[in-house]
Design an enzyme around this catalytic site. Structure first.
Site, mmCIF file in Angstrom:
data_model
loop_
_atom_site.group_PDB
_atom_site.id
_atom_site.type_symbol
_atom_site.label_atom_id
_atom_site.label_comp_id
_atom_site.label_asym_id
_atom_site.label_seq_id
_atom_site.Cartn_x
_atom_site.Cartn_y
_atom_site.Cartn_z
ATOM 1 N N ASP A 1 33.189 44.095 46.794
ATOM 2 C CA ASP A 1 33.288 45.433 47.388
ATOM 3 C C ASP A 1 32.132 45.598 48.359
ATOM 4 O OD1 ASP A 1 33.598 48.428 47.700
ATOM 5 O OD2 ASP A 1 35.112 48.069 46.166
ATOM 6 N N HIS B 1 52.373 43.096 46.440
ATOM 7 C CA HIS B 1 52.316 44.532 46.170
ATOM 8 C C HIS B 1 52.354 44.775 44.661
ATOM 9 C CE1 HIS B 1 54.445 48.686 46.533
ATOM 10 N NE2 HIS B 1 53.154 48.828 46.387
#
Ligand code: NAI
Length: 711
Positions: A341, A448
């Site tokens: 991140d 997804h």
């Protein structure tokens, strides 16, 4: 198939060992061989008792569904088959000598019904073994005595939830429920079975219900039974909305069967069982939940001739809600995970999500401290792209912003091998567009995931224009590795799942704009079998998000953008009323901190409701909500967004909870019949708008008398 031996002490063993199958299943051949062995043992005076067990890891997994579907084409024949099986199991009960089920592993459905017919059930202490009667989950009912024997054995109030929910429990839990009599160390199983046969079994081989004066304590004609059935019926009604006839039949089998002797009860059960096998609901559920999901898990659509990819290390960009969930799933499958991140704090927070899930497992005794340490040891929370070196796959789950996604794509690709795969978890941005930032678009693909990732088993794999067959095959290998179910779709706005699912919500909002009473819309959603009504769903998804996606689409498509009846509602809720959904504590519903959600009292002031006489019939509302999803799916098939109809069905059930009894959005068209579906859609289009107009694919199928599935 079935081995039969008798030892020197007169103890016979009937051992299930069905050839060419990973698990023992019951079909014409195996049950025939079992029957022969049973009657041989009963007829042989030298046999003092019988052990029924299996040579495989599992005991017996239940009916062979291909065989069952074939055999149930003719209901009269199906009834006779059922009577024959009931007689075999009844003859075991009345053999005059003890039968012991030595349950070495999983015993489900018909497999557990064999055990129920035995005089004693001894299970090996194998925590991986599952015991239960899961027939209800595929539209059937336990039809080999389960609905009659289990309530007589453990009581109606314990047996009903086991059968209605199709619960599976491990041997220890089965012991606590009374479903098995003993749990012993696996190595002692056969020894203990024999000991019982030669000891207590010599007198203990009369079933309670074959003893004089036996009464079912919770039969409907007892005060306790009356309570149980009243509560059970009310709960069932609320849960299933009457959409699952098999659940009602299970109730009836138990209700009626407990008032009569077991032989009559078994006949009652056979009749309801055959009624189940003839129902469209069972056919839909068996087809989609069993066969189609099975094929998807076996990667039936994986491009051939690509060697299987093994995975050891994956990188995840973005440690937010989705990234953290994906990190959990990948590490749970034993993969090293680099969780990246933009700040160390965010990356650590993402890793802490796995720690919290592992703590929950320890608390519920599904895991240990050692498991936790091991899995967390696999996750490296970082801000450094260098750590991505050696990753075979990168999954990007940063903010839904093209520029940010392009930036992280470039940075990650600079670190990974030339043949590594880069996947995006975008929910709305077309994959081919995102691939423009990639230096190797053939290796770029969409993966997804659904939220919450640890619970949702589906992954929608999206092929971009340039994605290679090899990348697709390797991405499918990854989904299988992390024990999820893949469906494969081609690039399109909203892909397949979000595109079709959105029609359900949009239709609900459109009706609100038309003046349909919000309670009617919401009830119709639940009556249709959807998990929640469309307005509640809009609140869950967040109207702000839906509004933002639309604005982006409008910008992307320019003049080609088509507005619809739901748009003014969304706009008003987000821009004017600031009621963006559940996250904000206010949307179509109010979310009191300490209570149940309630439709917002002011809704009708902002979206006026038509007079009662002009309100639609709730069944018409149900039809609109269901048909819009099927017609949009047909468009996806026509546009080749989805190639395999089974993927469309699987995606609809696992992705957004389209009701299993309808078999998925495609099976639903077959159930109605393609021709009648087209006719009804034309009528809906006339009344409500062109979005219901059936695509050419359906018209051609209707003209040719075709259906999507052969059965
Ligand atoms: P989120 O906002 O919870 O997480 C995004 C994370 O990415 C944050 O931790 C943020 O710090 C990090 N991030 C942002 N820019 C970054 C950068 N340049 N480098 C490294 N990290 C960066 O969002 P969420 O819900 O996890 O969604 C992520 C992606 O998954 C989005 O593309 C979204 O459309 C998609 N998605 C979301 C679903 C959902 O239900 N929320 C479902 C399926 C897909």
């Amino acid at each position: 198939m079935i081995d039969y031996t008798v030892d020197g002490d007169g103890v016979a063993s009937i051992v299930w060992n069905v050839a060419d199958r990973p698990m023992n299943v019951m079909n014409n051949e195996s049950v025939g061989a079992f029957r022969d062995a049973v009657y041989k043992a009963i007829g042989d005076k030298a046999v003092k008792g019988v052990i029924v067990t299996s040579a495989k890891n599992d005991f017996v997994a239940g009916a062979d569904l291909v065989n069952l579907l074939k055999e149930s084409k003719d209901p009269a024949k199906a009834l006779q088959n059922s009577f024959n099986l009931q007689k075999l199991f009844r003859d075991i009960e009345k053999a005059g000598k003890p039968f012991v089920a030595a349950m070495n592993g999983t015993a489900l459905g018909g497999g557990y019904e064999i055990c129920l017919s035995c005089h004693r059930r001894i299970a090996a202490d194998n925590p991986k073994a599952l015991i239960g009667l899961p027939e209800a989950t595929i539209g059937l009912l336990p039809g080999a005595g389960g609905t009659q024997r289990l309530p007589r054995l453990i009581g109606v109030s314990k047996a009903l939830p086991m059968m209605l929910e199709g619960k599976k429990v491990d041997p220890k839990a089965a012991l606590a429920l009374g479903m098995v009599d003993e749990v012993v160390a696996p190595a002692d199983l056969l020894k203990r079975a024999k000991e019982w046969i030669l000891g207590d079994g010599q007198t203990g081989h009369v079933k309670p219900w074959d003893q004089k004066g036996f009464r079912v304590p919770e039969a409907a004609n007892t005060p306790r039974g009356a309570q149980v059935f009243t509560a059970g019926n009310a709960m069932l009604r609320a849960k299933t909305q009457g959409n699952y006839p098999n659940a009602q039949y299970i109730m009836s089998c138990v209700y009626e069967g407990m008032l009569v002797d077991i032989d009559t009860g078994l006949k009652i059960e056979s009749r309801y069982f055959v009624a189940c096998t003839q129902s469209k609901e069972a056919r839909n559920m068996i087809r989609s939940l069993f066969f189609s999901i099975g094929e998807a898990n076996k990667l039936a659509n994986r491009p051939k001739n690509v060697p299987t990819q093994t995975y050891t290390r994956v990188g995840i960009l973005g440690a937010g809600m989705m990234g953290a969930g994906i990190a959990w799933s990948a590490s749970a499958a034993g993969l090293q995970v680099v969780l990246l991140d933009s700040t160390q704090e965010s990356a650590d927070k993402g890793k802490a999500y796995s720690a919290a899930l592992l703590d929950k497992r320890i608390k519920s005794k599904r895991g240990t401290e050692a498991d936790k340490e091991k899995q967390l040891g696999l996750i490296k929370a970082t801000t450094s792209y260098d750590d991505l070196k050696g990753c075979e796959l990168i999954i990007e789950a940063v903010f839904e912003d093209r520029n940010i996604k392009a930036d992280v794509t470039r940075k990650a690709e600079a670190q990974i091998a030339a043949d590594a795969i880069f996947a995006s978890n975008t929910s709305t941005l077309p994959i081919s567009g995102l691939a423009e930032a990639s230096s190797r678009p053939a290796n770029f693909i969409g993966l997804h995931f659904f939220s919450p990732v640890d619970k949702m088993p589906l992954v929608e794999i999206i092929r971009g224009k340039q994605t290679s067959d090899e990348t697709l095959a390797r991405a499918m290998d990854f989904v299988k590795k992390i024990r999820k179910t893949p469906i494969v779709v081609n690039d399109s706005r909203g892909f397949y799942t979000s595109r079709v699912f959105a029609t359900y919500v949009t239709e609900g909002l459109t009706m609100l704009a038309e003046g349909v009473h919000p309670a009617i819309i919401e009830n119709a959603g639940k009556m249709a079998g959807m998990p929640v009504g469309p307005l509640a769903l809009a609140d869950e998804v967040s109207m702000e998000l839906m509004h933002r996606v639309r604005q982006q689409t409008r910008k992307d498509l320019g003049d080609a953008y088509k507005t619809d009846g739901s748009e003014p509602v969304l706009q008003a809720m987000v821009e004017k009323l600031g009621r963006i959904g559940k996250k904000a504590g206010k949307g179509f519903y109010e979310y009191p901190a300490d209570g149940k959600k309630k439709l917002w009292g002011e809704l009708s002031r902002h979206f006026p409701v038509k007079p009662e006489a002009e309100q639609p019939d709730v069944q018409d509302v149900v039809k609109r909500l269901v048909y819009i999803q099927s017609v949009e799916t047909a468009r996806c098939l026509e546009e080749k967004v989805v190639i395999d109809v089974r993927d469309a069905d699987v995606g609809s059930i696992m992705g957004w909870g389209f009701p299993p009894f309808r078999g998925g959005t495609v099976s639903n068209i077959d159930t109605v019949g393609v021709q009648p579906f087209v006719t009804e859609c034309d009528a809906l289009a006339q009344k409500h708008g062109a979005r219901f107009t059936p695509p050419k694919l359906l018209r051609d199928m209707a003209a040719g008398g075709k259906s999507f599935y052969a059965i």
